[in-house]
Design a protein around this motif. Structure first.
Motif, PDB file in Angstrom:
ATOM      1  N   UNK A   1       0.839  -1.196   0.000  1.00 47.28           N
ATOM      2  CA  UNK A   1       0.000   0.000   0.000  1.00 47.28           C
ATOM      3  C   UNK A   1       0.873   1.244   0.000  1.00 47.28           C
ATOM      4  N   UNK A   2       0.369   2.286  -0.603  1.00 46.08           N
ATOM      5  CA  UNK A   2       0.973   3.608  -0.517  1.00 46.08           C
ATOM      6  C   UNK A   2       0.021   4.425   0.346  1.00 46.08           C
ATOM      7  N   UNK A   3       0.553   5.041   1.397  1.00 44.04           N
ATOM      8  CA  UNK A   3      -0.308   5.693   2.381  1.00 44.04           C
ATOM      9  C   UNK A   3       0.120   7.115   2.678  1.00 44.04           C
ATOM     10  N   UNK A   4      -0.862   7.945   2.976  1.00 42.94           N
ATOM     11  CA  UNK A   4      -0.567   9.275   3.511  1.00 42.94           C
ATOM     12  C   UNK A   4      -0.159   9.091   4.976  1.00 42.94           C
ATOM     13  N   UNK A   5       0.397  10.110   5.559  1.00 41.83           N
ATOM     14  CA  UNK A   5       0.873  10.025   6.938  1.00 41.83           C
ATOM     15  C   UNK A   5      -0.262   9.668   7.904  1.00 41.83           C
ATOM     16  N   UNK A   6      -1.414  10.314   7.762  1.00 43.27           N
ATOM     17  CA  UNK A   6      -2.528  10.071   8.682  1.00 43.27           C
ATOM     18  C   UNK A   6      -3.003   8.622   8.636  1.00 43.27           C
ATOM     19  N   UNK A   7      -3.148   8.055   7.434  1.00 44.64           N
ATOM     20  CA  UNK A   7      -3.603   6.671   7.336  1.00 44.64           C
ATOM     21  C   UNK A   7      -2.539   5.695   7.813  1.00 44.64           C
ATOM     22  N   UNK A   8      -1.265   5.993   7.580  1.00 41.58           N
ATOM     23  CA  UNK A   8      -0.207   5.124   8.082  1.00 41.58           C
ATOM     24  C   UNK A   8      -0.263   5.064   9.613  1.00 41.58           C
ATOM     25  N   UNK A   9      -0.377   6.219  10.247  1.00 36.98           N
ATOM     26  CA  UNK A   9      -0.426   6.260  11.712  1.00 36.98           C
ATOM     27  C   UNK A   9      -1.696   5.577  12.216  1.00 36.98           C
TER      28      UNK A   9
END
Length: 162
Positions: A70-78
């Motif tokens: 997956x490629x994630x934005x910072x918010x979704x990764x956290x």
């Protein structure tokens, strides 16, 4: 943070230039005036998106994260993996292809998802209580009475949590 399991990559906006480049997202030739370079690949600005919220990453920041395909934005990764990508119980890294247990914003290895009192491992379908960051099985719940805020656990492969 860059390692083999979690990759944080910068998103660089560059001019298209004269070199023919293919987009890592859609595979088409990039002829746009601007393109993105991230994770050692080139992208149309519209194609580099978060796998969960589908936000265009070039518009919301200068970094993105990659884990479990997956490629994630910072918010979704956290949200999905916590701040460190590590197990909340043992602190060790959780491999991208490993199944996990999740309670609130905490993520655990399957073997680490245990009752704080009796140390029995909780499995999918077991009821448990999450009190001040601590996991209790249904039998060892604090106070002995059924808490109205009990949770049921969920087994999530980390590549399908969105």
């Amino acid at each position: 943070m860059v390692n083999s399991r979690v990759e944080s990559s910068s998103v660089a906006v560059t001019g298209g230039g004269s070199a023919m480049r293919s987009c890592a997202g859609c595979g088409s030739r990039i002829s746009d005036r601007f393109l993105l370079f991230s994770m050692e690949r080139y992208w149309h600005t519209r194609c580099l998106k978060c796998s969960c919220c589908h936000a265009q990453l070039g518009e919301i920041g200068t970094s993105c994260y990659s884990k479990g395909g997956m490629i994630l934005c910072r918010n979704d990764y956290i949200r999905l993996f916590g701040h460190s990508g590590a197990c909340s119980a043992c602190g060790q890294s959780i491999p991208a292809n490993e199944m996990v247990m999740k309670a609130h914003s905490s993520v655990y290895h399957l073997k680490c998802f245990t009752c704080a009192t009796c140390r029995n491992r909780l499995v999918p379908g077991d009821r448990f209580h999450y009190v001040n960051g601590t996991i209790f099985c249904e039998h060892d719940r604090p106070g002995g009475a059924l808490l109205s805020s009990h949770l049921t656990n969920t087994l999530l492969p980390d590549q399908k949590v969105c």
